[in-house]
Design an enzyme around this catalytic site. Structure first.
Site, PDB file in Angstrom:
ATOM      1  NE  ARG A  56      -2.706  -1.590  -0.817  1.00  0.00           N
ATOM      2  CZ  ARG A  56      -2.377  -2.836  -1.201  1.00  0.00           C
ATOM      3  NH1 ARG A  56      -2.257  -3.813  -0.313  1.00  0.00           N
ATOM      4  NH2 ARG A  56      -2.148  -3.101  -2.476  1.00  0.00           N
ATOM      5  CD  GLN A  86     -14.667   6.876   7.171  1.00  0.00           C
ATOM      6  OE1 GLN A  86     -15.261   7.515   6.315  1.00  0.00           O
ATOM      7  NE2 GLN A  86     -15.089   5.703   7.596  1.00  0.00           N
ATOM      8  CB  VAL A  88      -4.213   4.968   6.276  1.00  0.00           C
ATOM      9  CG1 VAL A  88      -5.196   4.457   7.324  1.00  0.00           C
ATOM     10  CG2 VAL A  88      -4.222   4.060   5.048  1.00  0.00           C
ATOM     11  CG  HIS A 104      -9.881   4.383  10.192  1.00  0.00           C
ATOM     12  ND1 HIS A 104     -10.762   4.281   9.144  1.00  0.00           N
ATOM     13  CD2 HIS A 104     -10.638   4.459  11.319  1.00  0.00           C
ATOM     14  CE1 HIS A 104     -12.006   4.284   9.607  1.00  0.00           C
ATOM     15  NE2 HIS A 104     -11.950   4.394  10.923  1.00  0.00           N
ATOM     16  N   GLY A 170     -16.872  11.061  -0.249  1.00  0.00           N
ATOM     17  CA  GLY A 170     -16.302   9.778  -0.646  1.00  0.00           C
ATOM     18  C   GLY A 170     -16.375   8.685   0.392  1.00  0.00           C
ATOM     19  CB  THR A 171     -17.158   7.940   3.546  1.00  0.00           C
ATOM     20  OG1 THR A 171     -17.511   6.885   4.458  1.00  0.00           O
ATOM     21  CG2 THR A 171     -17.802   9.235   4.017  1.00  0.00           C
TER      22      THR A 171
END
Length: 227
Positions: A56, A86, A88, A104, A170-171
């Site tokens: 990632r 949210q 990372v 997160h 975007g969630t």
């Protein structure tokens, strides 16, 4: 200056080329969440978990902030913008946003396996097994895994409760406790939700912008000019 609070999710970074987890073709179709994103998985198979997050990070190095990130950073000229994400990745920061809370965790940081307060910036994309913190414990990804507490949640709730404007980008609002933040907005606070798919949300006074992050942010700026 009005306080504009933003909750961003995976769709915010998707236009930068980062794969999402839950959408069709997302990472959870390739990986079982229980194998790569839980404390038990880290204990059981640290090699697999570590490789997953190294991959990632390596992907993130090839990504740049998209139009949505850039337009959001530009709003700092007219609003006190606080981002609760949210995600990372560090794309908000790289676009120039100055106030960002990562619910997160952060992909480019690592922390002690025994002391969650010992957090370090990772040089490059690779965390190697055997790399230890000053206390002698193996360093692990600085990620809030499923089953772990969300340390920044109390701060996020406090910031949300003071919002003059609340924006969701975007969630799907399916991941808790983050999804519950919208319910902490003041009663007179306008709420805008930017997402191609309208989430099932029972909150009064919501304006839906059914677009991806970049196009949605352009429409949001026009709407904010009329507030």
């Amino acid at each position: 200056m009005k306080k504009l609070v933003v909750l961003s999710g995976a769709g915010m970074s998707q236009e930068s080329g980062l794969r999402t987890f839950r959408d069709m073709g997302g990472l959870w179709e390739e990986y079982d969440v229980m194998d790569v994103a839980t404390p038990e998985a880290w204990q059981r198979n640290p090699e697999l978990v570590n490789r997953f997050y190294n991959d990632r990070r390596k992907q993130l190095l090839d990504c740049e902030p998209n139009l949505g990130h850039q337009l959001l950073a530009g709003l700092q000229e007219d609003f006190d913008v606080q981002i609760i994400t949210q995600n990372v990745d560090d794309l908000h920061e790289r676009a120039g946003s100055r106030k960002v809370i990562h619910l997160h965790g952060e992909l480019k940081k690592v922390r002690s396996s025994i002391d969650p307060e010992l957090i370090f910036d990772l040089d490059g994309w690779e965390l190697k097994l055997g790399a230890k913190c000053p206390k002698g414990s193996q360093l692990r990804p600085h990620i809030v895994w499923f089953g772990e507490a969300v340390p920044a949640m109390d701060e996020a709730v406090e910031i949300t409760s003071q919002a003059d404007i609340f924006v969701v980008i975007g969630t799907s609002l399916n991941v808790y406790p983050a999804a519950g933040l919208v319910h902490y907005t003041p009663s007179n606070c306008p709420v805008f939700i930017i997402d191609p798919e309208r989430p099932a949300l029972k909150v009064k006074g919501v304006t839906f912008i059914e677009e991806k992050a970049g196009a949605g942010m352009q429409k949001l700026i026009d709407l904010l000019a009329n507030l």
